[in-house]
Write a protein that holds these residues in place. Structure first.
Motif, PDB file in Angstrom:
ATOM      1  N   ALA A  93      -8.855   8.129   1.189  1.00  0.00           N
ATOM      2  CA  ALA A  93      -8.249   7.151   0.282  1.00  0.00           C
ATOM      3  C   ALA A  93      -8.979   7.072  -1.049  1.00  0.00           C
ATOM      4  N   ASP A  94      -8.238   6.945  -2.128  1.00  0.00           N
ATOM      5  CA  ASP A  94      -8.864   6.558  -3.397  1.00  0.00           C
ATOM      6  C   ASP A  94      -8.814   5.032  -3.464  1.00  0.00           C
ATOM      7  N   THR A  95      -9.122   4.469  -4.604  1.00  0.00           N
ATOM      8  CA  THR A  95      -9.196   3.003  -4.633  1.00  0.00           C
ATOM      9  C   THR A  95      -7.804   2.367  -4.562  1.00  0.00           C
ATOM     10  N   GLN A 132      -8.816  -4.612  -7.458  1.00  0.00           N
ATOM     11  CA  GLN A 132      -7.516  -4.079  -7.051  1.00  0.00           C
ATOM     12  C   GLN A 132      -6.984  -4.790  -5.817  1.00  0.00           C
ATOM     13  N   THR A 133      -7.873  -5.139  -4.892  1.00  0.00           N
ATOM     14  CA  THR A 133      -7.440  -5.863  -3.701  1.00  0.00           C
ATOM     15  C   THR A 133      -6.886  -7.234  -4.108  1.00  0.00           C
ATOM     16  N   ALA A 134      -7.550  -7.871  -5.054  1.00  0.00           N
ATOM     17  CA  ALA A 134      -7.070  -9.179  -5.532  1.00  0.00           C
ATOM     18  C   ALA A 134      -5.681  -9.051  -6.148  1.00  0.00           C
ATOM     19  N   ALA A 220      -1.263   8.612  -0.166  1.00  0.00           N
ATOM     20  CA  ALA A 220      -0.796   7.623  -1.129  1.00  0.00           C
ATOM     21  C   ALA A 220      -1.662   7.583  -2.385  1.00  0.00           C
ATOM     22  N   SER A 221      -2.737   8.360  -2.412  1.00  0.00           N
ATOM     23  CA  SER A 221      -3.689   8.234  -3.517  1.00  0.00           C
ATOM     24  C   SER A 221      -3.211   8.922  -4.792  1.00  0.00           C
ATOM     25  N   PRO A 222      -3.089   8.177  -5.876  1.00  0.00           N
ATOM     26  CA  PRO A 222      -2.710   8.830  -7.135  1.00  0.00           C
ATOM     27  C   PRO A 222      -3.799   9.769  -7.663  1.00  0.00           C
ATOM     28  N   THR A 223      -5.074   9.430  -7.410  1.00  0.00           N
ATOM     29  CA  THR A 223      -6.118  10.311  -7.929  1.00  0.00           C
ATOM     30  C   THR A 223      -6.551  11.295  -6.849  1.00  0.00           C
TER      31      THR A 223
END
Ligand SMILES: Cc1cc2nc3c(=O)[nH]c(=O)nc-3n(C[C@H](O)[C@H](O)[C@H](O)COP(=O)(O)OP(=O)(O)OC[C@H]3O[C@@H](n4cnc5c(N)ncnc54)[C@H](O)[C@@H]3O)c2cc1C
Ligand SMILES: Cc1cc2nc3c(=O)[nH]c(=O)nc-3n(C[C@H](O)[C@H](O)[C@H](O)COP(=O)(O)OP(=O)(O)OC[C@H]3O[C@@H](n4cnc5c(N)ncnc54)[C@H](O)[C@@H]3O)c2cc1C
Ligand code: SF4
Ligand code: SF4
Lengths: 261, 390
Positions: A93-95, A132-134, A220-223
């Protein structure tokens, strides 16, 4: 009041060595630790609990099954319960994906008043997962928190800036990311260690938190990491010899010769 | 990823409306309708009990060609541009030239006219202005909302933000809101000559590893960029460009944090990034007074003093003097490392100095591995001797 702390198990980057031949990171034999900022985040939560026994502190991580060790450590410091999000689908996973998975886990855990995270994990080093979680939970966020005070359903925090701080008021629920200046994390207590051994750690996979595999992990990771390499070190230069006076004289004449002074 | 409602299957139960974390779903005529706020997180797809929401894969291949131009977030504090903005403009110019596009700056504040002219002079072709009293000081919700709207409307291809305490707060929020990737704390940016996409290189694992990150299928491609690393843009007095006003409206309670006060701590703020000469001290100084000796050398050269984190942690000197991964990145003409062992986190912040001079008692100190000139000796003997020579 319910407090949730996001914690990550990381390799101790002070112990990471580089394979001089292959130029890759050697992770074997490197101890795994609770990410340092997350220890400050947990301490902040436990300090609030010290003052108010009605506070419940949960810890949450996404990671491989080995992360249970770190969760036990958190329980031994005084956390009430622990959740592990673990699934093959979460890997790579990326962020973007990490925050999506953590947010899904938090939704399943249910209402929480304050979420603490570390500012930055010492391996990925992005400092992105907290804010990002927020955003995904649609709650306010304050990053770089160096002081916290809970007043009713409001939280007053100091947000560290490069040249001082901002005093910020925010209502709960909210997410705060901790810097090391926030506090000194406590040690595990014997009483809690015994207690921690008997506690169940809740483990959830993608189905439990209602995420389809396409929305997790690498998929799902864009980066994407295109390549990684060890930083080129600047070659070793010249060691000067002689007495302090001789070396200084030599140095100054060399620098003058190079027209840098 | 994007989602759509399969109208025939939707039973109008409105479960999705409640579960959508972005309040992106509304009910119209008892059918769920997905609005613009959708980030494609997919929560509703899994929650709908009737499988009436599906993922549309075509969104994965967003029409990337719609996204054009390089944007720079023109961070201002107290009405002044942060130095990193000028570095970002310098970098943005290079990237834009390689892609064949233009450079825009986005500036938020209560008064931005003077800043706009400055941004033009530093090379911005366009300046997007968000002007509102609520934007005077940075607040996450306010800035995120305004810039997110601008991104969705004007569709930039690349966005660069300074990796400051503000940029590293704003960047992640924008990336999630705009459903794209973000590369943190970059030290190098390049354009792939074949597909014109950006390659972003950054340190990770405490500076032990460098990674080059790409963001192939999402737009904009976003990076936060470490201050002090990129070359500054040139100032051309009188250069003009196009100013574009953004619509700015806030609903009550939309900005969920309140700044009670702003406290400046460092009496004299070290400006390490601009210094040509830096004389840094580590624990080897033995005591805080040691910095006075370093100051003498720095003054003589017309530079400033710096520090390792160990001295900051010991309370010897303010954090604004700290060089390294969690401090400032510097690249002066000459960097003196005095009584500094050379931990990887310290090296991360000073390795690209033109000349590094290390003074250390221990001949095996790792700092010598990166030094152009190494002096093994007691700094309290060596520095006075250097002062004699100057
Ligand atoms: C070399 C390398 C470079 C990378 N570069 C990027 C990049 O530029 N952009 C990008 O999007 N991704 C990047 N990644 C991926 C990124 O490291 C992962 O997404 C990682 O899961 C989270 O990022 P972080 O370690 O930087 O955490 P940070 O965002 O620094 O973590 C902040 C806080 O979030 C919480 N947190 C983080 N991860 C977890 C977790 N798994 N469980 C619970 N809490 C957690 C903790 O409280 C932590 O202190 C990179 C990975 C590698 C190996
Ligand atoms: C996540 C993380 C982030 C970090 N970020 C940073 C950062 O941004 N910046 C940073 O600097 N550090 C950072 N560190 C800390 C770093 O790992 C080191 O601990 C620190 O840099 C050591 O500081 P020092 O060299 O001053 O002290 P020491 O390692 O104790 O070195 C002192 C040196 O002085 C020499 N010495 C002693 N007396 C004399 C004398 N009289 N004359 C000459 N030499 C003498 C000794 O031989 C020794 O080499 C970070 C650490 C972590 C874990
Ligand atoms: S949950 Fe499914 S069936 Fe219910 S309103 Fe939403 S789309 Fe329609
Ligand atoms: S995909 Fe996510 S953001 Fe979009 S409508 Fe569904 S729940 Fe809301």
């Amino acid at each position: 009041m319910k407090i949730l702390v996001c914690v990550k198990q990381v390799p101790d980057t002070n112990e990471v060595k580089i394979d001089p031949v292959k130029g890759t990171l050697i992770r074997e034999g490197v101890p795994s630790i609770l990410n340092p900022d997350d220890a400050n985040a947990l301490e902040a939560a436990l300090a609030i609990k010290d003052n108010d026994p009605n506070v419940k502190v949960s810890v949450l991580t996404m990671g491989p099954p080995q992360a249970c060790e770190m969760l036990r450590e958190c329980l031994s410091m005084g956390a009430d319960d622990a959740y592990l999000l673990s699934d093959r689908a979460f890997g790579g996973a990326d962020t973007w994906s990490t925050s999506n998975t953590l947010a899904a886990g938090i939704r399943k855990i249910g209402e929480v008043d304050i979420i603490f995270a570390g500012r930055q994990a010492i391996d990925g080093d992005t400092a992105q997962v907290g804010p990002q979680t927020a955003q995904r939970l649609d709650i306010p966020v304050v990053t770089y928190v160096q002081h916290v005070e809970v007043i009713g359903n409001k939280v007053v925090v100091q947000r560290q800036m490069e040249d001082g701080y901002e005093l910020i008021e925010v209502s709960t629920p909210c997410l705060l990311t901790a810097v090391k200046e926030l506090n000194e994390p406590r040690f595990m207590s014997i009483y809690n260690i015994v207690d921690a051994c008997s506690k169940e750690i809740t483990i959830w996979g993608h189905e439990d938190i209602k995420l389809s595999p396409e929305n997790c992990g690498l998929k799902a990771s864009p980066t994407q990491v295109f390549r990684s390499f060890t930083p080129p070190t600047k070659g070793k230069g010249e060691m000067l010899n002689g007495t302090a006076a001789e070396m200084s004289k030599n140095l100054v004449s060399k620098l003058k010769g190079l027209h840098v002074i | 990823m994007s989602v759509r409602v399969i109208v025939e299957k939707c039973k109008g139960c409105s479960i999705c409306v409640k579960c959508c974390p972005f309040s992106a779903i509304d009910m119209e005529n008892k059918i769920a309708v997905i609005g613009d706020a959708c980030t494609g997180c997919g929560v509703c797809v899994d929650e709908c009990p009737f499988d009436a929401i599906e993922k549309t894969e075509d969104h994965v291949k967003k029409d990337l060609s719609e996204y054009k131009g390089v944007w720079v977030f023109a961070e201002q504090r107290e009405g002044k541009l942060m130095p990193v903005v000028i570095e970002l403009l310098g970098e943005a110019k290079k990237l834009a030239a390689e892609i064949g596009t233009d450079v825009s700056a986005v500036v938020c504040g209560d008064e931005v006219d003077a800043l706009t002219h400055e941004l033009f002079a530093y090379g911005a072709d366009k300046v997007y202005q968000a002007v509102h009293p609520e934007l005077k000081n940075y607040r996450t919700d306010a800035y995120t909302k305004v810039i997110e709207e601008a991104i969705n409307r004007y569709k930039p291809e690349i966005i660069l933000l300074g990796a400051t305490h503000i940029g590293r707060d704003l960047g992640p929020c924008l990336a999630v809101r705009c459903d794209t990737g973000l590369t943190a704390d970059c030290t190098k940016l390049e354009i792939d000559p074949d597909d014109k996409k950006i390659r972003q290189t950054r340190p990770a694992f405490g500076g032990n590893l460098m990674a080059t990150i790409i963001c192939p299928n999402h737009r904009p491609q976003m990076s936060t960029v470490r201050p002090g690393v990129m070359d500054k843009a040139e100032y051309v007095a009188g250069r003009e460009g196009v100013a574009i006003r953004l619509d700015v409206n806030f609903k009550e309670d939309e900005i969920r944090t309140k700044i009670i006060k702003i406290v400046k701590e460092a009496g004299e703020l070290a400006s390490l990034t601009d210094a040509e000469f830096i004389v840094s001290g580590g624990l080897g100084l033995g005591n805080p007074e040691g910095f006075e000796l370093l100051k003498k050398l720095a003054d003589k050269l017309g530079g400033t003093i710096g520090s390792s984190r160990a001295c900051v942690d010991s309370g010897w000197i303010d954090h604004s003097y700290q060089v390294g991964q969690t401090g400032t990145t510097v690249k002066p003409k000459i960097y003196f490392a005095c009584g500094i062992s050379g931990a990887i986190q310290h090296l991360a912040g000073m390795q690209s100095s033109d000349y590094i001079i290390a003074i250390n008692k221990n001949e095996n100190a790792p700092i010598f591995e990166v030094a152009d000139y190494g002096i093994v000796g007691d700094l309290y003997e060596v520095i006075p001797a250097i002062l004699e020579e100057l």
